[in-house]
Design a protein around this motif. Structure first.
Motif, mmCIF file in Angstrom:
data_model
loop_
_atom_site.group_PDB
_atom_site.id
_atom_site.type_symbol
_atom_site.label_atom_id
_atom_site.label_comp_id
_atom_site.label_asym_id
_atom_site.label_seq_id
_atom_site.Cartn_x
_atom_site.Cartn_y
_atom_site.Cartn_z
ATOM 1 N N HIS A 109 0.717 -1.242 -0.103
ATOM 2 C CA HIS A 109 0.060 0.156 -0.058
ATOM 3 C C HIS A 109 0.877 1.324 0.033
ATOM 4 C CE1 HIS A 109 0.897 -1.205 4.243
ATOM 5 N NE2 HIS A 109 0.818 0.170 4.368
ATOM 6 N N GLY A 110 0.415 2.411 -0.445
ATOM 7 C CA GLY A 110 1.014 3.552 -0.546
ATOM 8 C C GLY A 110 0.782 4.484 -1.682
ATOM 9 N N THR A 111 1.603 5.225 -2.210
ATOM 10 C CA THR A 111 1.606 6.314 -3.352
ATOM 11 C C THR A 111 2.370 5.771 -4.682
ATOM 12 O OG1 THR A 111 3.309 7.439 -2.829
ATOM 13 C CG2 THR A 111 1.101 7.980 -1.611
ATOM 14 N N VAL A 112 2.345 6.686 -5.576
ATOM 15 C CA VAL A 112 3.231 6.327 -6.766
ATOM 16 C C VAL A 112 4.824 6.823 -6.204
ATOM 17 C CG1 VAL A 112 1.533 6.692 -8.374
ATOM 18 C CG2 VAL A 112 2.693 8.520 -7.697
ATOM 19 N N HIS A 113 4.989 6.959 -5.307
ATOM 20 C CA HIS A 113 6.388 7.585 -4.959
ATOM 21 C C HIS A 113 6.975 6.376 -4.159
ATOM 22 C CE1 HIS A 113 5.499 11.440 -6.246
ATOM 23 N NE2 HIS A 113 4.343 11.894 -5.525
ATOM 24 N N GLY A 114 6.151 5.665 -3.487
ATOM 25 C CA GLY A 114 6.858 4.432 -2.754
ATOM 26 C C GLY A 114 5.576 3.690 -2.119
ATOM 27 N N GLN A 115 5.925 2.463 -1.836
ATOM 28 C CA GLN A 115 4.922 1.619 -1.439
ATOM 29 C C GLN A 115 5.508 0.960 -0.071
ATOM 30 O OE1 GLN A 115 1.897 0.555 -3.071
ATOM 31 N NE2 GLN A 115 2.393 2.413 -3.896
ATOM 32 N N HIS A 116 4.666 0.743 0.947
ATOM 33 C CA HIS A 116 4.848 0.343 2.227
ATOM 34 C C HIS A 116 4.276 -1.063 2.229
ATOM 35 C CE1 HIS A 116 4.304 -0.176 6.824
ATOM 36 N NE2 HIS A 116 5.676 0.183 6.639
ATOM 37 N N VAL A 117 4.941 -2.041 2.948
ATOM 38 C CA VAL A 117 4.634 -3.467 3.056
ATOM 39 C C VAL A 117 4.810 -3.701 4.540
ATOM 40 C CG1 VAL A 117 4.578 -5.801 2.433
ATOM 41 C CG2 VAL A 117 5.026 -4.048 0.773
ATOM 42 N N HIS A 118 4.080 -4.410 5.236
ATOM 43 C CA HIS A 118 4.435 -5.305 6.408
ATOM 44 C C HIS A 118 4.574 -6.645 6.158
ATOM 45 C CE1 HIS A 118 2.971 -1.837 8.846
ATOM 46 N NE2 HIS A 118 1.726 -1.823 7.928
ATOM 47 N N ALA A 119 5.644 -7.147 5.636
ATOM 48 C CA ALA A 119 5.933 -8.369 5.097
ATOM 49 C C ALA A 119 5.819 -9.763 6.102
ATOM 50 C CB ALA A 119 7.274 -8.417 4.266
ATOM 51 N N ILE A 120 5.096 -10.641 5.787
ATOM 52 C CA ILE A 120 4.752 -11.723 6.436
ATOM 53 C C ILE A 120 6.117 -12.505 6.678
ATOM 54 C CG2 ILE A 120 3.550 -13.866 6.620
ATOM 55 C CD1 ILE A 120 1.383 -12.782 4.675
ATOM 56 N N ALA A 121 6.487 -12.800 8.030
ATOM 57 C CA ALA A 121 8.034 -13.313 8.130
ATOM 58 C C ALA A 121 7.859 -14.254 9.061
ATOM 59 C CB ALA A 121 8.723 -12.027 8.496
ATOM 60 N N PRO A 122 8.842 -15.217 9.114
ATOM 61 C CA PRO A 122 8.948 -16.090 10.366
ATOM 62 C C PRO A 122 9.723 -15.460 11.704
ATOM 63 C CG PRO A 122 10.748 -16.336 8.589
ATOM 64 C CD PRO A 122 9.932 -15.349 8.178
ATOM 65 N N GLN A 123 9.104 -15.950 12.737
ATOM 66 C CA GLN A 123 9.809 -15.489 13.775
ATOM 67 C C GLN A 123 11.152 -14.978 13.884
ATOM 68 O OE1 GLN A 123 8.567 -17.381 17.683
ATOM 69 N NE2 GLN A 123 9.140 -15.725 18.860
ATOM 70 N N LYS A 124 12.160 -15.724 13.197
ATOM 71 C CA LYS A 124 13.258 -15.742 13.103
ATOM 72 C C LYS A 124 13.708 -15.940 11.621
ATOM 73 C CE LYS A 124 15.229 -16.982 17.630
ATOM 74 N NZ LYS A 124 15.972 -15.802 18.035
ATOM 75 N N ILE A 125 14.628 -14.710 11.173
ATOM 76 C CA ILE A 125 14.881 -14.890 9.668
ATOM 77 C C ILE A 125 16.302 -15.256 9.589
ATOM 78 C CG2 ILE A 125 15.265 -13.415 7.674
ATOM 79 C CD1 ILE A 125 13.353 -11.279 8.848
ATOM 80 N N THR A 126 16.695 -16.326 8.499
ATOM 81 C CA THR A 126 17.803 -16.729 8.493
ATOM 82 C C THR A 126 18.280 -16.396 6.980
ATOM 83 O OG1 THR A 126 17.101 -18.809 7.596
ATOM 84 C CG2 THR A 126 17.223 -18.734 9.801
ATOM 85 N N THR A 127 19.500 -16.651 6.650
ATOM 86 C CA THR A 127 19.995 -16.361 5.425
ATOM 87 C C THR A 127 19.586 -17.486 4.242
ATOM 88 O OG1 THR A 127 21.918 -17.757 5.947
ATOM 89 C CG2 THR A 127 22.111 -15.391 6.161
ATOM 90 N N ASN A 128 19.049 -18.390 4.886
ATOM 91 C CA ASN A 128 18.263 -19.622 3.855
ATOM 92 C C ASN A 128 17.013 -18.827 3.569
ATOM 93 O OD1 ASN A 128 20.384 -21.202 4.204
ATOM 94 N ND2 ASN A 128 19.383 -22.410 5.843
#
Length: 155
Positions: A109-128
Motif C-alpha cells: 500500500h502507498g503512493t506512486v512515490h513508494g509503497q509500504h509493506v508489512h511483509a509476512i515473516a517467520p519469527q526468526k529470519i535466516t540467510t536460507n
C-alpha cells in the motif's frame, strides 16, 4: 512567604525542569532525521523494476498474531496503477496468492512515490530465507520475484 531552608532540591529543581523541556527537542530531531539500512539490489519483474529497503534491522514483530517485517518498495520502472494487488513475504517460498488474500498482512500500500509493506515473516529470519514479492496485474497475470536475505539482516 520566603523559604529559609536552602536545600539541594530547591537549588536544582529548575535544572531538572530545563532538562525535561529539552528532551522533546532530541526526539523531534531523531524523527526528522531517520537512519535506514541500505537498499537491496533492484530486481526486474515483468514491466516493474523494484528496489526493496527494510525500515530497520530489528527482528520481525508480532502484528495481529502474525510476525511481520516493515519494508519500503520503490518502483524505478513501471506504473504502480497497473498492479491490482501485491504481497510481500519472507520464507523459503512465495506464498500462493489465494492464501494471501484471506488476511490483510503482507499487502502493498502507498503512493506512486513508494509503497509500504508489512511483509509476512517467520519469527526468526535466516540467510536460507528469501524475500518474495507476488504481484497480480489487472489482466490477471501473476508475477513472482525473490531477493536473497543479506547476512546483516538475518538473526
Amino acid at each position: 512567604m520566603a523559604r529559609l531552608k536552602n536545600t539541594a532540591w530547591q537549588r536544582y529543581k529548575y535544572i531538572l525542569n530545563a532538562a525535561l523541556l529539552a528532551l522533546p527537542c532530541w526526539f523531534i530531531y531523531q524523527s526528522l532525521n531517520p537512519q535506514f539500512p541500505a537498499q537491496w539490489q533492484t530486481q526486474t519483474i515483468g514491466e516493474f523494476a523494484i528496489t526493496p529497503m527494510p525500515l530497520d534491522l530489528a527482528p520481525p514483530y508480532s502484528h495481529h498474531s502474525e510476525y511481520v517485517k516493515d519494508f519500503y518498495l520503490s518502483f524505478n520502472e513501471g506504473d504502480v496503477s497497473d498492479i491490482r494487488q501485491a504481497y510481500l513475504n519472507i520464507g523459503h517460498s512465495a506464498l500462493p496468492i489465494n492464501e494471501l488474500v484471506i488476511g490483510d498482512e503482507g499487502i502493498m500500500h502507498g503512493t506512486v512515490h513508494g509503497q509500504h509493506v508489512h511483509a509476512i515473516a517467520p519469527q526468526k529470519i535466516t540467510t536460507n530465507d528469501k524475500l518474495w514479492i507476488t504481484i497480480e496485474t489487472w489482466q490477471g497475470e501473476q508475477l513472482v520475484q525473490k531477493w536473497d536475505i543479506p547476512s546483516a539482516f538475518s538473526q
